[in-house]
Design a protein around this motif. Structure first.
Motif, PDB file in Angstrom:
ATOM      1  N   THR A 312       0.816  -1.225   0.000  1.00 52.04           N
ATOM      2  CA  THR A 312       0.000   0.000   0.000  1.00 52.04           C
ATOM      3  C   THR A 312       0.845   1.269   0.000  1.00 52.04           C
ATOM      4  O   THR A 312       0.305   2.374   0.145  1.00 52.04           O
ATOM      5  N   GLY A 313       2.172   1.149  -0.144  1.00 49.16           N
ATOM      6  CA  GLY A 313       3.003   2.348  -0.276  1.00 49.16           C
ATOM      7  C   GLY A 313       2.989   3.265   0.932  1.00 49.16           C
ATOM      8  O   GLY A 313       2.939   4.488   0.799  1.00 49.16           O
ATOM      9  N   ILE A 314       3.026   2.654   2.135  1.00 49.41           N
ATOM     10  CA  ILE A 314       3.169   3.457   3.360  1.00 49.41           C
ATOM     11  C   ILE A 314       4.485   3.049   4.027  1.00 49.41           C
ATOM     12  O   ILE A 314       5.136   2.110   3.568  1.00 49.41           O
ATOM     13  N   THR A 315       4.900   3.729   5.087  1.00 48.74           N
ATOM     14  CA  THR A 315       6.158   3.329   5.723  1.00 48.74           C
ATOM     15  C   THR A 315       5.914   2.075   6.575  1.00 48.74           C
ATOM     16  O   THR A 315       4.781   1.819   7.008  1.00 48.74           O
ATOM     17  N   PRO A 316       6.967   1.295   6.816  1.00 51.31           N
ATOM     18  CA  PRO A 316       6.806   0.092   7.649  1.00 51.31           C
ATOM     19  C   PRO A 316       6.242   0.422   9.039  1.00 51.31           C
ATOM     20  O   PRO A 316       5.411  -0.306   9.562  1.00 51.31           O
ATOM     21  N   GLN A 317       6.711   1.551   9.600  1.00 52.54           N
ATOM     22  CA  GLN A 317       6.199   1.907  10.929  1.00 52.54           C
ATOM     23  C   GLN A 317       4.736   2.314  10.884  1.00 52.54           C
ATOM     24  O   GLN A 317       3.990   2.055  11.818  1.00 52.54           O
ATOM     25  N   GLU A 318       4.319   2.954   9.799  1.00 49.42           N
ATOM     26  CA  GLU A 318       2.895   3.273   9.657  1.00 49.42           C
ATOM     27  C   GLU A 318       2.082   1.991   9.578  1.00 49.42           C
ATOM     28  O   GLU A 318       1.022   1.865  10.201  1.00 49.42           O
ATOM     29  N   SER A 319       2.594   1.016   8.831  1.00 50.08           N
ATOM     30  CA  SER A 319       1.911  -0.262   8.720  1.00 50.08           C
ATOM     31  C   SER A 319       1.837  -0.958  10.079  1.00 50.08           C
ATOM     32  O   SER A 319       0.805  -1.543  10.445  1.00 50.08           O
ATOM     33  N   GLY A 320       2.936  -0.883  10.841  1.00 55.52           N
ATOM     34  CA  GLY A 320       2.961  -1.489  12.174  1.00 55.52           C
ATOM     35  C   GLY A 320       1.961  -0.838  13.107  1.00 55.52           C
ATOM     36  O   GLY A 320       1.212  -1.506  13.826  1.00 55.52           O
ATOM     37  N   ARG A 321       1.929   0.498  13.075  1.00 54.55           N
ATOM     38  CA  ARG A 321       1.008   1.235  13.934  1.00 54.55           C
ATOM     39  C   ARG A 321      -0.445   0.929  13.568  1.00 54.55           C
ATOM     40  O   ARG A 321      -1.263   0.590  14.429  1.00 54.55           O
ATOM     41  N   LEU A 322      -0.759   0.974  12.247  1.00 55.95           N
ATOM     42  CA  LEU A 322      -2.128   0.718  11.789  1.00 55.95           C
ATOM     43  C   LEU A 322      -2.571  -0.699  12.161  1.00 55.95           C
ATOM     44  O   LEU A 322      -3.660  -0.898  12.709  1.00 55.95           O
ATOM     45  N   THR A 323      -1.713  -1.675  11.864  1.00 58.13           N
ATOM     46  CA  THR A 323      -2.092  -3.072  12.106  1.00 58.13           C
ATOM     47  C   THR A 323      -2.286  -3.326  13.602  1.00 58.13           C
ATOM     48  O   THR A 323      -3.264  -3.957  14.011  1.00 58.13           O
ATOM     49  N   ALA A 324      -1.358  -2.806  14.408  1.00 56.27           N
ATOM     50  CA  ALA A 324      -1.481  -3.011  15.856  1.00 56.27           C
ATOM     51  C   ALA A 324      -2.743  -2.322  16.385  1.00 56.27           C
ATOM     52  O   ALA A 324      -3.464  -2.881  17.224  1.00 56.27           O
ATOM     53  N   GLU A 325      -3.042  -1.131  15.855  1.00 58.17           N
ATOM     54  CA  GLU A 325      -4.261  -0.437  16.314  1.00 58.17           C
ATOM     55  C   GLU A 325      -5.517  -1.197  15.888  1.00 58.17           C
ATOM     56  O   GLU A 325      -6.514  -1.216  16.607  1.00 58.17           O
ATOM     57  N   GLU A 326      -5.468  -1.820  14.709  1.00 58.63           N
ATOM     58  CA  GLU A 326      -6.618  -2.615  14.272  1.00 58.63           C
ATOM     59  C   GLU A 326      -6.824  -3.829  15.183  1.00 58.63           C
ATOM     60  O   GLU A 326      -7.956  -4.186  15.514  1.00 58.63           O
ATOM     61  N   ILE A 327      -5.731  -4.456  15.587  1.00 55.92           N
ATOM     62  CA  ILE A 327      -5.846  -5.612  16.490  1.00 55.92           C
ATOM     63  C   ILE A 327      -6.403  -5.165  17.843  1.00 55.92           C
ATOM     64  O   ILE A 327      -7.293  -5.804  18.403  1.00 55.92           O
ATOM     65  N   VAL A 328      -5.895  -4.013  18.332  1.00 53.96           N
ATOM     66  CA  VAL A 328      -6.458  -3.457  19.571  1.00 53.96           C
ATOM     67  C   VAL A 328      -7.959  -3.216  19.371  1.00 53.96           C
ATOM     68  O   VAL A 328      -8.785  -3.575  20.217  1.00 53.96           O
ATOM     69  N   GLY A 329      -8.319  -2.654  18.215  1.00 55.21           N
ATOM     70  CA  GLY A 329      -9.728  -2.366  17.910  1.00 55.21           C
ATOM     71  C   GLY A 329     -10.578  -3.623  17.840  1.00 55.21           C
ATOM     72  O   GLY A 329     -11.732  -3.636  18.271  1.00 55.21           O
ATOM     73  N   MET A 330     -10.002  -4.720  17.307  1.00 56.96           N
ATOM     74  CA  MET A 330     -10.744  -5.984  17.249  1.00 56.96           C
ATOM     75  C   MET A 330     -10.994  -6.503  18.660  1.00 56.96           C
ATOM     76  O   MET A 330     -12.085  -6.993  18.969  1.00 56.96           O
ATOM     77  N   LEU A 331      -9.981  -6.396  19.513  1.00 54.50           N
ATOM     78  CA  LEU A 331     -10.130  -6.881  20.891  1.00 54.50           C
ATOM     79  C   LEU A 331     -11.147  -6.033  21.656  1.00 54.50           C
ATOM     80  O   LEU A 331     -11.862  -6.538  22.515  1.00 54.50           O
ATOM     81  N   LEU A 332     -11.204  -4.752  21.331  1.00 54.55           N
ATOM     82  CA  LEU A 332     -12.169  -3.866  22.013  1.00 54.55           C
ATOM     83  C   LEU A 332     -13.502  -3.845  21.269  1.00 54.55           C
ATOM     84  O   LEU A 332     -14.398  -3.084  21.610  1.00 54.55           O
ATOM     85  N   ARG A 333     -13.569  -4.619  20.191  1.00 57.21           N
ATOM     86  CA  ARG A 333     -14.783  -4.741  19.359  1.00 57.21           C
ATOM     87  C   ARG A 333     -15.203  -3.417  18.740  1.00 57.21           C
ATOM     88  O   ARG A 333     -16.389  -3.099  18.665  1.00 57.21           O
ATOM     89  N   VAL A 334     -14.222  -2.610  18.340  1.00 53.54           N
ATOM     90  CA  VAL A 334     -14.559  -1.386  17.603  1.00 53.54           C
ATOM     91  C   VAL A 334     -14.013  -1.452  16.169  1.00 53.54           C
ATOM     92  O   VAL A 334     -14.149  -0.515  15.411  1.00 53.54           O
ATOM     93  N   TRP A 335     -13.384  -2.573  15.822  1.00 56.64           N
ATOM     94  CA  TRP A 335     -12.842  -2.735  14.471  1.00 56.64           C
ATOM     95  C   TRP A 335     -13.186  -4.139  13.986  1.00 56.64           C
ATOM     96  O   TRP A 335     -13.090  -5.109  14.717  1.00 56.64           O
ATOM     97  N   GLU A 336     -13.606  -4.236  12.709  1.00 62.81           N
ATOM     98  CA  GLU A 336     -13.934  -5.518  12.092  1.00 62.81           C
ATOM     99  C   GLU A 336     -12.981  -5.746  10.938  1.00 62.81           C
ATOM    100  O   GLU A 336     -12.715  -4.809  10.178  1.00 62.81           O
ATOM    101  N   PRO A 337     -12.492  -6.979  10.763  1.00 60.71           N
ATOM    102  CA  PRO A 337     -11.657  -7.244   9.580  1.00 60.71           C
ATOM    103  C   PRO A 337     -12.427  -6.929   8.302  1.00 60.71           C
ATOM    104  O   PRO A 337     -13.620  -7.206   8.226  1.00 60.71           O
ATOM    105  N   LYS A 338     -11.709  -6.327   7.349  1.00 58.07           N
ATOM    106  CA  LYS A 338     -12.402  -5.913   6.122  1.00 58.07           C
ATOM    107  C   LYS A 338     -12.049  -6.845   4.964  1.00 58.07           C
ATOM    108  O   LYS A 338     -11.022  -7.459   4.980  1.00 58.07           O
TER     109      LYS A 338
END
Ligand SMILES: [Zn+2]
Ligand SMILES: [Zn+2]
Length: 338
Positions: A312-338
């Motif tokens: 997706t042409g983002i930096t590795p750290q951006e990808s790490g931050r986004l992915t980790a936040e999505e996992i946090v969101g899944m655990l808190l049930r505020v994010w659904e896999p797309k």
């Protein structure tokens, strides 16, 4: 995310007052040109009743406007200061033109509570009259948009294909293009970049061909091929055709360690516990668990997070931050896999 501030002088009583706005902006389409457009729109936001006399205050009363943008990977903050001096009631020169200045602060996280001041002081950052890709690269050590860097690198290479082309897109993130996989590999062997050589020697780099970058094992996305911002959406048609036809080869060399660090930080901040297993070629986060004992069952391989960055042409750290936040969101049930 960005913060927009305006400072206005009431047209009736001259009372000075500020107004602040918080906005999220989609990461993928964001370029420097788009940021410039957002800066131009900040004064349009002013809209309130004067706290002193009740008169309506709007865009015409704005004397200062500031936009503060923070990269999702904390690589830095860019502030744009717009000043419209002729609107001040005590202006000496009614003809003084509006001006824009920029302050770039490296390795800094956007703090939504921090007040920006209305002109750059340069204490923490570097002040510039103009903002372009070269300024961002020099001061923040990254491309504003790694997507545009790929596009430009392809253009450069087509113009002068001899010896291939390469660029550093961010710390721990290098792009290479040449006619074939072998030539690209030779180019990567030969470049004179101390950071690259150190990371490479330490075995910290994963080589990801652009054509094969799809992060199929990424648990936060059910249909990774359709992930927003993937490279086929923004790469030039000629580059896509050359890659698909085997007339060009593009690969990224991506550092694992920076991504592991930002993912740890993000999980720690959310008070999650986790297990880390390291092999020679990958790092796995597993047993990601909330304080309430909720467990994220699938775990996540850092290799798929690195693939997401390239795909997706983002930096590795951006990808790490986004992915980790999505996992946090899944655990808190505020994010659904797309
Ligand atoms: Zn209004
Ligand atoms: Zn007023």
């Amino acid at each position: 995310m960005y913060v927009a501030d305006v400072r206005c002088e009431c047209g009736l009583c001259r009372h000075t007052q500020m107004q602040r706005f918080y906005h999220s902006t989609p990461l993928h389409p964001l370029t420097l040109a788009h940021l410039g457009k957002l800066v131009g729109e900040v004064p349009q936001k002013a809209d309130y009743a004067c706290e002193n006399c009740g008169e309506h205050v709007g865009p015409e009363q704005v004397v200062d406007a500031v936009l503060t943008y923070g990269f999702p990977d904390d690589s830095g903050v860019i502030r744009a200061f717009v000043s419209i001096p002729h609107r001040r009631h005590d202006a000496l020169q009614s003809s003084e033109a509006p001006k824009v200045e920029y302050e770039l602060i490296s390795r800094r996280r956007l703090d939504p509570q921090e007040l920006p001041g209305w002109e750059p002081v340069g204490e923490r950052g570097v002040v510039k009259k103009r903002l372009d890709e070269a300024v961002v690269e020099r001061i923040l050590g990254r491309a504003f948009s790694p997507k545009l860097l790929w596009v430009e690198l392809f253009e450069d290479w087509v113009e002068d294909p001899d010896g291939g082309a390469y660029a550093c897109a961010a710390p721990g993130y290098w792009f290479f293009i040449d006619q074939s996989e072998d030539l690209t590999g030779e180019l990567a062997e030969s470049i004179d970049d101390a950071d690259f050589c150190d990371a490479s020697d330490a075995g910290d780099l994963m080589v990801i061909p652009l054509l094969e970058s799809i992060p199929s094992a990424l648990a936060t996305h059910r249909y990774p091929e359709q992930m927003p911002g993937h490279w086929r959406e923004w790469m030039s048609e000629s580059a896509r055709e050359a890659l698909d036809a085997g007339d060009a080869w593009a690969e990224a060399h991506v550092s694992r360690s920076g991504v592991v660090e930002i993912m740890r930080e993000t999980f720690d901040l959310a008070r999650l516990t986790y297990k880390i297993d390291e092999t020679a070629v990958d790092v796995f986060f597993s047993e990601i668990t909330t304080p309430g004992e909720e467990v994220y069952g699938r775990g996540v391989a850092v290799s798929s997070v690195l693939r997401r960055a390239v795909y997706t042409g983002i930096t590795p750290q951006e990808s790490g931050r986004l992915t980790a936040e999505e996992i946090v969101g899944m655990l808190l049930r505020v994010w659904e896999p797309k």
